[in-house]
Design a protein around this motif. Structure first.
Motif, short mmCIF file in Angstrom:
data_model
loop_
_atom_site.label_atom_id
_atom_site.label_comp_id
_atom_site.label_asym_id
_atom_site.label_seq_id
_atom_site.Cartn_x
_atom_site.Cartn_y
_atom_site.Cartn_z
N UNK A 112 43.50 40.40 172.64
CA UNK A 112 43.01 39.93 171.34
C UNK A 112 42.67 38.44 171.33
N UNK A 113 42.26 37.90 172.47
CA UNK A 113 41.83 36.52 172.55
C UNK A 113 40.36 36.47 172.90
N UNK A 114 39.76 35.30 172.72
CA UNK A 114 38.35 35.15 173.00
C UNK A 114 38.13 35.15 174.52
N UNK A 115 37.08 35.79 174.96
CA UNK A 115 36.80 35.96 176.38
C UNK A 115 35.53 35.19 176.75
N UNK A 174 48.88 33.97 165.25
CA UNK A 174 49.07 35.02 166.25
C UNK A 174 48.94 36.42 165.69
N UNK A 175 48.89 36.54 164.38
CA UNK A 175 48.70 37.86 163.79
C UNK A 175 49.97 38.58 163.41
N UNK A 176 51.09 37.85 163.31
CA UNK A 176 52.34 38.47 162.90
C UNK A 176 53.53 37.73 163.49
N UNK A 177 54.75 38.17 163.14
CA UNK A 177 55.96 37.54 163.69
C UNK A 177 55.90 37.50 165.21
N UNK A 178 56.19 36.32 165.76
CA UNK A 178 55.97 36.08 167.19
C UNK A 178 57.26 35.60 167.86
N UNK A 179 57.60 36.23 168.97
CA UNK A 179 58.73 35.82 169.79
C UNK A 179 58.23 34.92 170.91
N UNK A 184 54.26 34.32 174.46
CA UNK A 184 54.34 34.57 173.03
C UNK A 184 53.99 36.04 172.79
N UNK A 185 54.93 36.79 172.22
CA UNK A 185 54.75 38.23 172.04
C UNK A 185 54.68 38.56 170.56
N UNK A 186 53.59 39.20 170.18
CA UNK A 186 53.37 39.61 168.79
C UNK A 186 53.05 41.10 168.77
#
Length: 239
Positions: free
Chosen positions: A53-56, A168-173, A213-215
């Motif tokens: 989900x990142x720009x390529x 990041x689109x939500x809670x991120x660890x 970073x995990x979302x």
């Protein structure tokens, strides 16, 4: 437990370095405790984030770790008139982490909303062992010194801010790997009397970590290199 192990390893290294001069050590039992203030400029450089989900092909999403100040303290063991072994510590500082977005890649509405905003906060524990060499005569009031050593850095607290969660689109660890690297310092000691002194130094170390970073199960990864400059002023007491 991991922190205790790291401090134990640093203490063991201190003893090992001191063992290089066992005969002189038997003749000199001087310790110096230093307490003061440090300003830490991380001078971080981070790769662009990679993952879903990142720009390529290049995401244009990176970060910057901001400066912080903290309480400094160290314990030094005199080996002879020129050498000492110092274990440098400090109250673990918490750094703001800000978004660094490339406007030629990231959409303008994302840049305007998040550029330079604090997206995370990280706390570092960085015990460092130095072998210091002092110049000049031991009776001199002012003595410059240089030191080489080993740094261990652990990021023991990491949290994403609400702004970071939004980006990041939500809670991120957030996870950051530990780092071992060489360290160096230069400085001056000014002896007030047989017990008290003023200590000033500039130190740096090689610090490298990988941030994950995990979302919602999606992990984004970037490598961060630090080229820290640590300015310290402290009072020393010898016993």
């Amino acid at each position: 437990m991991t922190i205790c192990k790291s401090l134990g390893g640093a203490a063991a290294l201190t003893l090992a370095l001191a063992g290089l001069h066992t005969q002189a050590q038997a003749q000199s039992q001087d310790y110096t405790v230093r307490v003061g203030y440090s300003n830490i400029a991380p001078n971080s450089s981070a790769s662009d984030a990679t993952g879903p989900f990142l720009f390529k092909p290049t995401s244009g999403v990176s970060l910057e770790v901001k400066n912080e100040s903290t309480l400094f303290f160290s314990v030094a063991r005199k080996i002879d008139d020129r050498f000492e072994v110092e274990l440098a510590l400090g109250l673990p500082p918490t750094h703001d982490v800000t978004a660094k977005l490339n406007p030629s890649i990231v959409p303008s509405h994302v840049v305007s909303a998040y550029q330079g905003q604090t997206i995370a906060r990280i706390r570092q524990l960085a015990p460092t062992v130095f072998l210091n060499y002092s110049f000049g005569d031991s009776s001199s009031a002012l003595r410059p010194f240089v030191g080489l050593g080993l740094n261990y850095t652990r990021f023991d607290e990491r949290r994403s801010t609400p702004t970071g969660n939004s980006l990041n689109g939500g809670p991120t660890d957030i996870r950051l790997s530990d780092s071992w690297g060489l360290a160096a310092q230069v400085g001056l000691d000014y002896r007030i009397n047989d017990k008290w002194s003023i200590h000033g130094s500039v130190a740096t170390a090689r610090v490298k970590t990988t941030l994950t970073a995990t979302t919602a199960g999606a992990a984004r990864v970037m490598d961060i290199n630090f080229h820290p400059v640590v300015l310290t002023v402290a009072a020393g007491y010898r016993f």
